[in-house]
Scaffold this motif. Structure first.
Motif, PDB file in Angstrom:
ATOM      1  N   GLU A  85     -12.774  12.985  12.942  1.00  0.00           N
ATOM      2  CA  GLU A  85     -13.733  14.081  13.153  1.00  0.00           C
ATOM      3  C   GLU A  85     -13.025  15.397  13.441  1.00  0.00           C
ATOM      4  O   GLU A  85     -13.467  16.454  12.981  1.00  0.00           O
ATOM      5  N   ASP A  86     -11.923  15.362  14.200  1.00  0.00           N
ATOM      6  CA  ASP A  86     -11.189  16.578  14.532  1.00  0.00           C
ATOM      7  C   ASP A  86      -9.683  16.279  14.478  1.00  0.00           C
ATOM      8  O   ASP A  86      -9.060  15.965  15.495  1.00  0.00           O
ATOM      9  N   PRO A  87      -9.062  16.391  13.295  1.00  0.00           N
ATOM     10  CA  PRO A  87      -7.635  16.069  13.161  1.00  0.00           C
ATOM     11  C   PRO A  87      -6.735  16.948  14.029  1.00  0.00           C
ATOM     12  O   PRO A  87      -5.717  16.476  14.537  1.00  0.00           O
ATOM     13  N   GLN A  88      -7.095  18.210  14.200  1.00  0.00           N
ATOM     14  CA  GLN A  88      -6.260  19.094  14.998  1.00  0.00           C
ATOM     15  C   GLN A  88      -6.242  18.676  16.479  1.00  0.00           C
ATOM     16  O   GLN A  88      -5.227  18.809  17.157  1.00  0.00           O
ATOM     17  N   GLU A  89      -7.370  18.197  16.964  1.00  0.00           N
ATOM     18  CA  GLU A  89      -7.414  17.702  18.335  1.00  0.00           C
ATOM     19  C   GLU A  89      -6.531  16.459  18.489  1.00  0.00           C
ATOM     20  O   GLU A  89      -5.838  16.287  19.502  1.00  0.00           O
ATOM     21  N   ILE A  90      -6.567  15.607  17.487  1.00  0.00           N
ATOM     22  CA  ILE A  90      -5.704  14.416  17.510  1.00  0.00           C
ATOM     23  C   ILE A  90      -4.231  14.837  17.498  1.00  0.00           C
ATOM     24  O   ILE A  90      -3.404  14.272  18.235  1.00  0.00           O
ATOM     25  N   LEU A  91      -3.888  15.834  16.679  1.00  0.00           N
ATOM     26  CA  LEU A  91      -2.512  16.328  16.624  1.00  0.00           C
ATOM     27  C   LEU A  91      -2.096  16.903  17.975  1.00  0.00           C
ATOM     28  O   LEU A  91      -0.966  16.673  18.436  1.00  0.00           O
ATOM     29  N   TYR A  92      -2.978  17.631  18.628  1.00  0.00           N
ATOM     30  CA  TYR A  92      -2.683  18.215  19.934  1.00  0.00           C
ATOM     31  C   TYR A  92      -2.424  17.114  20.972  1.00  0.00           C
ATOM     32  O   TYR A  92      -1.444  17.174  21.732  1.00  0.00           O
ATOM     33  N   ASP A  93      -3.289  16.117  20.993  1.00  0.00           N
ATOM     34  CA  ASP A  93      -3.120  15.027  21.954  1.00  0.00           C
ATOM     35  C   ASP A  93      -1.842  14.223  21.671  1.00  0.00           C
ATOM     36  O   ASP A  93      -1.139  13.811  22.603  1.00  0.00           O
TER      37      ASP A  93
ATOM     38  N   VAL B 154      11.150  14.194  20.053  1.00  0.00           N
ATOM     39  CA  VAL B 154       9.709  14.465  20.031  1.00  0.00           C
ATOM     40  C   VAL B 154       9.182  14.474  18.599  1.00  0.00           C
ATOM     41  O   VAL B 154       8.119  13.918  18.309  1.00  0.00           O
ATOM     42  N   ARG B 155       9.926  15.097  17.704  1.00  0.00           N
ATOM     43  CA  ARG B 155       9.479  15.138  16.308  1.00  0.00           C
ATOM     44  C   ARG B 155       9.388  13.732  15.715  1.00  0.00           C
ATOM     45  O   ARG B 155       8.423  13.400  15.020  1.00  0.00           O
ATOM     46  N   GLU B 156      10.389  12.912  15.985  1.00  0.00           N
ATOM     47  CA  GLU B 156      10.374  11.552  15.451  1.00  0.00           C
ATOM     48  C   GLU B 156       9.192  10.755  15.987  1.00  0.00           C
ATOM     49  O   GLU B 156       8.484  10.079  15.226  1.00  0.00           O
ATOM     50  N   LEU B 157       8.946  10.840  17.300  1.00  0.00           N
ATOM     51  CA  LEU B 157       7.832  10.105  17.894  1.00  0.00           C
ATOM     52  C   LEU B 157       6.493  10.650  17.416  1.00  0.00           C
ATOM     53  O   LEU B 157       5.577   9.871  17.097  1.00  0.00           O
ATOM     54  N   LEU B 158       6.362  11.976  17.323  1.00  0.00           N
ATOM     55  CA  LEU B 158       5.109  12.580  16.871  1.00  0.00           C
ATOM     56  C   LEU B 158       4.812  12.210  15.422  1.00  0.00           C
ATOM     57  O   LEU B 158       3.655  11.891  15.078  1.00  0.00           O
ATOM     58  N   ALA B 159       5.812  12.229  14.573  1.00  0.00           N
ATOM     59  CA  ALA B 159       5.614  11.849  13.171  1.00  0.00           C
ATOM     60  C   ALA B 159       5.165  10.391  13.058  1.00  0.00           C
ATOM     61  O   ALA B 159       4.311  10.049  12.222  1.00  0.00           O
ATOM     62  N   THR B 160       5.708   9.533  13.900  1.00  0.00           N
ATOM     63  CA  THR B 160       5.294   8.124  13.891  1.00  0.00           C
ATOM     64  C   THR B 160       3.827   7.970  14.287  1.00  0.00           C
ATOM     65  O   THR B 160       3.069   7.219  13.657  1.00  0.00           O
ATOM     66  N   LEU B 161       3.398   8.705  15.313  1.00  0.00           N
ATOM     67  CA  LEU B 161       2.006   8.629  15.763  1.00  0.00           C
ATOM     68  C   LEU B 161       1.055   9.164  14.696  1.00  0.00           C
ATOM     69  O   LEU B 161       0.006   8.557  14.425  1.00  0.00           O
ATOM     70  N   ILE B 162       1.398  10.299  14.093  1.00  0.00           N
ATOM     71  CA  ILE B 162       0.523  10.899  13.078  1.00  0.00           C
ATOM     72  C   ILE B 162       0.407   9.980  11.862  1.00  0.00           C
ATOM     73  O   ILE B 162      -0.679   9.835  11.273  1.00  0.00           O
ATOM     74  N   GLU B 163       1.507   9.348  11.495  1.00  0.00           N
ATOM     75  CA  GLU B 163       1.448   8.403  10.373  1.00  0.00           C
ATOM     76  C   GLU B 163       0.556   7.209  10.727  1.00  0.00           C
ATOM     77  O   GLU B 163      -0.184   6.699   9.883  1.00  0.00           O
ATOM     78  N   LYS B 164       0.617   6.784  11.962  1.00  0.00           N
ATOM     79  CA  LYS B 164      -0.228   5.671  12.408  1.00  0.00           C
ATOM     80  C   LYS B 164      -1.707   6.052  12.406  1.00  0.00           C
ATOM     81  O   LYS B 164      -2.566   5.252  12.009  1.00  0.00           O
ATOM     82  N   TYR B 165      -2.028   7.279  12.819  1.00  0.00           N
ATOM     83  CA  TYR B 165      -3.425   7.717  12.855  1.00  0.00           C
ATOM     84  C   TYR B 165      -3.982   7.975  11.453  1.00  0.00           C
ATOM     85  O   TYR B 165      -5.201   7.934  11.251  1.00  0.00           O
TER      86      TYR B 165
END
Length: 325
Positions: free
Chosen positions: A124-132, A162-173
């Motif tokens: 519903e709100d991808p930017q909010e997910i990216l922020y979290d 941080v970039r590596e962990l964030l990229a992993t989370l975004i790929e998972k979502y």
């Protein structure tokens, strides 16, 4: 008065014009260089269009188009910059390091939409997910780092983690977003007193490192000097050793020759050794050879003969030279 038939005719013409207008204006669309589009058929995603130019589709409401930008977006975590003014959110940036210190950390995340259909309909709100996800990743990495690394030389390593962990989370979502990069803006202590204390600790640590480096430099200098002295002593000892060995060999050779003479004439050699020893022990003494038969003591002076013998030899040489003439 207008007849009913005429009314139907005019209404039909108007309706036809409206339908033709809808068809005319909704069967084509354009995609700019900086845009990408998604075709929807009765609300269902059909395909994505990212080639710029003029495209055609079924008229509305059969098919519709959603356009999204290809540009790179920036997510500002912990602050907001608008119209040249920066508004900070310290409650969002306050976090605890791995050695239990509090820091304030804000970050910029560069991202772009790589799958428009997933971006539009998987969340519903991808930017909010990216922020979290950014908040979770940054807090996780800061929480496992030391305060010195976060405030000084460890920022680059923290950014990479941080970039590596964030990229992993975004790929998972799976929300159609790709993270291009992260950048720590400010990492600082929460108040002035803490900053002052940390500065004092840092200064003390730098002073300690300076003293340690100076001590190591002095140690290396003294070690090199000691090594040089050691090498000099070893070289001198080796020279003394060689000299003593050669001297001993010479003394052995002299002793061997003397022993051969002793074997041939023991008495004369023994007397000679006695006389030489006396000369060495008493270098200025007069030496006499004495013979006492009970009546008159007779002696034979040795020292005067030693001084006169060279004169006699020189005179003989002169006489011999005169006779030759």
């Amino acid at each position: 008065m207008m007849s009913l038939k005429r009314i139907y005719t005019i209404s039909g013409i108007v309706l036809l014009v409206i339908v033709l207008s809808i068809v005319a204006f909704t069967t084509w669309y354009t995609v700019d260089e900086s845009d990408q589009a998604v075709i929807l058929t009765f609300g269902k995603v059909e395909e994505g269009i990212d080639e710029p130019g003029l495209h055609f589709k079924m008229p509305w409401p059969i098919q519709s188009v959603e356009k999204l930008s290809k540009e790179t977006f920036s997510l500002q975590f912990g602050y907001e910059e608008k119209d040249g003014e920066i508004k900070e959110f310290p409650d969002e940036t306050k976090m605890i390091t791995g050695d239990e210190n509090i820091v304030l950390a804000d970050m910029v995340v560069n991202w772009k939409i790589t799958d428009p259909s997933k971006y539009l309909y998987n969340a519903e709100d991808p930017q909010e997910i990216l922020y979290d996800a950014t908040s979770a990743s940054l807090r996780s990495i800061i929480g496992s780092s030391k305060i010195d690394d976060a405030l000084t030389s460890g920022k680059a390593e923290i950014e990479g983690q941080v970039r590596e962990l964030l990229a992993t989370l975004i790929e998972k979502y799976d929300i159609g977003i790709s993270v291009l990069g992260v950048k720590l803006q400010d990492v600082e202590l929460p108040n002035k007193e803490v900053r002052t204390a940390f500065t004092d600790v840092t200064s003390a640590r730098e002073t300690m490192n300076t003293k340690i480096n100076e001590a190591k430099k002095y140690e290396n200098q003294r070690t090199n000097e000691a090594e040089g002295e050691k090498d000099a002593l070893l070289s001198r000892a080796a020279g003394d050793k060689t000299e003593r060995i050669e001297r001993a060999r010479g003394e052995i050779a002299v002793f061997d020759k003397l022993y051969d003479q002793y074997q041939n004439n023991q008495d004369i050699t023994r007397q000679r050794l006695v006389l030489e020893t006396l000369e060495q022990v008493l270098p200025g003494a007069e030496i006499y050879i004495m013979n006492d038969d009970g009546n008159t003591m007779k002696y034979f002076p040795i020292r005067p003969l030693e001084t006169e013998q060279p004169k006699v030899q020189a005179e003989k040489k002169q006489e011999g030279g005169g006779n030759n003439d």
